[in-house]
Motif scaffolding. Structure first.
Motif, mmCIF file in Angstrom:
data_model
loop_
_atom_site.group_PDB
_atom_site.id
_atom_site.type_symbol
_atom_site.label_atom_id
_atom_site.label_comp_id
_atom_site.label_asym_id
_atom_site.label_seq_id
_atom_site.Cartn_x
_atom_site.Cartn_y
_atom_site.Cartn_z
ATOM 1 N N THR A 1 65.072 -51.158 78.803
ATOM 2 C CA THR A 1 64.132 -50.028 79.298
ATOM 3 C C THR A 1 64.953 -48.981 80.138
ATOM 4 N N THR A 2 66.116 -49.153 80.495
ATOM 5 C CA THR A 2 66.945 -47.847 80.955
ATOM 6 C C THR A 2 68.256 -48.393 80.741
ATOM 7 N N THR A 3 69.099 -47.716 80.260
ATOM 8 C CA THR A 3 70.767 -47.792 79.968
ATOM 9 C C THR A 3 71.155 -46.529 80.096
ATOM 10 N N SER A 4 72.567 -46.622 80.458
ATOM 11 C CA SER A 4 73.486 -45.263 80.403
ATOM 12 C C SER A 4 73.333 -44.868 78.997
ATOM 13 N N ASN B 1 65.011 -39.230 72.508
ATOM 14 C CA ASN B 1 65.215 -38.601 74.026
ATOM 15 C C ASN B 1 65.989 -37.499 74.054
ATOM 16 N N LEU C 1 66.245 -35.797 79.401
ATOM 17 C CA LEU C 1 65.768 -36.884 79.648
ATOM 18 C C LEU C 1 66.739 -37.919 79.965
ATOM 19 N N LEU C 2 67.898 -37.659 78.976
ATOM 20 C CA LEU C 2 69.096 -38.902 79.067
ATOM 21 C C LEU C 2 70.014 -38.539 80.239
ATOM 22 N N GLU D 1 68.649 -37.410 83.131
ATOM 23 C CA GLU D 1 68.015 -37.758 84.135
ATOM 24 C C GLU D 1 68.026 -39.231 84.436
ATOM 25 N N GLN D 2 68.108 -39.950 83.399
ATOM 26 C CA GLN D 2 68.168 -41.620 83.070
ATOM 27 C C GLN D 2 69.546 -41.723 83.627
ATOM 28 N N LYS D 3 70.452 -41.143 83.466
ATOM 29 C CA LYS D 3 71.849 -41.381 83.743
ATOM 30 C C LYS D 3 71.975 -41.244 85.230
ATOM 31 N N ILE E 1 69.558 -41.423 87.539
ATOM 32 C CA ILE E 1 69.034 -42.515 88.318
ATOM 33 C C ILE E 1 69.501 -43.778 88.057
ATOM 34 N N ASN E 2 70.102 -44.331 87.045
ATOM 35 C CA ASN E 2 70.251 -45.731 86.626
ATOM 36 C C ASN E 2 71.922 -45.868 86.545
#
Length: 240
Positions: free
Chosen positions: A10-13, A35, A39-40, A42-44, A46-47
């Motif tokens: 669901t979420t990964t760097s 993606n 978006l990538l 933003e994901q990086k 956050i996670n």
């Protein structure tokens, strides 16, 4: 009882990188599903390097051996396959409690005990039902954008619709004309008599569905997708 037996990151760097198709759990790339760089990023942010999977049993029965396999995949094997360090592994334990007629606290408690007994530790526990209002609001948004519609087709009609769409796709893929070899006898079946209903009418019908004006199953909310796709999963799925 249903569950997923393959891991879902669901979420990964590094997941969903435009060029990342070689890891052990990667699927085929779909252009519209890649993606964006934004978006990538933003994901990086956050996670970081955290990778998450989820174990989502429906609490309508007791766990069985198939669930044990799913737990092993989502709590352990997926991370091993991806080479994720132990400190970066997280698994969300999610009750997929979307059918209150078939679910009970007895099963919720039983599943929780079994997960603990097998030695798995979740990052957090969530309930799909906590998101009912959010899902409803998203459905309304899709209707307003013309991307979802209320449909009164029966299950049998949907099956005929699906079979015809699959047949036409196969003919098209063979370089033939589906309008000759698999003609559409009536637009009531394909694309369906309700697909072009106005937004206002769809909103009215959806509100009546929510209020219980109609018998269970006589009306559904369907996503407006792609009946010309070779993938049957793209054929106007039922959301409600």
């Amino acid at each position: 009882m249903s569950t997923t037996t393959t891991a879902e990151k669901t979420t990964t760097s590094s997941s969903n990188n435009n060029n990342n198709t070689t890891n052990a759990l990667s699927a085929r790339e779909i252009e519209w599903a890649v993606n964006s760089d934004k978006l990538l990023a933003e994901q990086k942010e956050i996670n970081g390097n955290i990778v998450r999977t989820r174990f989502p049993p429906e609490p309508n029965g007791y766990l069985h051996i198939g669930h044990a396999k799913s737990m092993n995949m989502n709590f352990s094997l997926a991370f091993e396959k991806l080479g994720v360090p132990v400190e970066n592994r997280r698994t969300i334990f999610r009750y997929d409690d979307t059918n209150p007629d078939a679910e009970s606290k007895e099963y919720i408690d039983s599943i929780r005990r079994d997960v603990k007994w097998l030695g798995w530790e979740e990052e957090r526990t969530t309930f799909s039902s906590d998101n009912f209002q959010t899902l409803h609001d998203l459905a309304v948004t899709l209707i307003k954008k013309g991307l979802a519609y209320v449909c009164d087709m029966s299950k049998a009609e949907m099956e005929i619709q699906r079979e015809l769409a699959m047949k036409r796709a196969a003919i098209r893929n063979n370089g033939q004309d589906p309008n000759i070899d698999a003609p559409i006898a009536s637009p009531d079946i394909l694309p369906g008599r309700n697909r072009d209903t106005t937004v206002d009418r769809n909103l009215e019908l959806f509100e009546k569905m929510k209020m219980g004006f109609y018998a269970e199953g006589t009306w559904t909310l369907r996503l407006k997708m792609d009946f010309e796709s070779s993938n049957p999963n793209m054929y106007d799925l039922v959301a409600y």
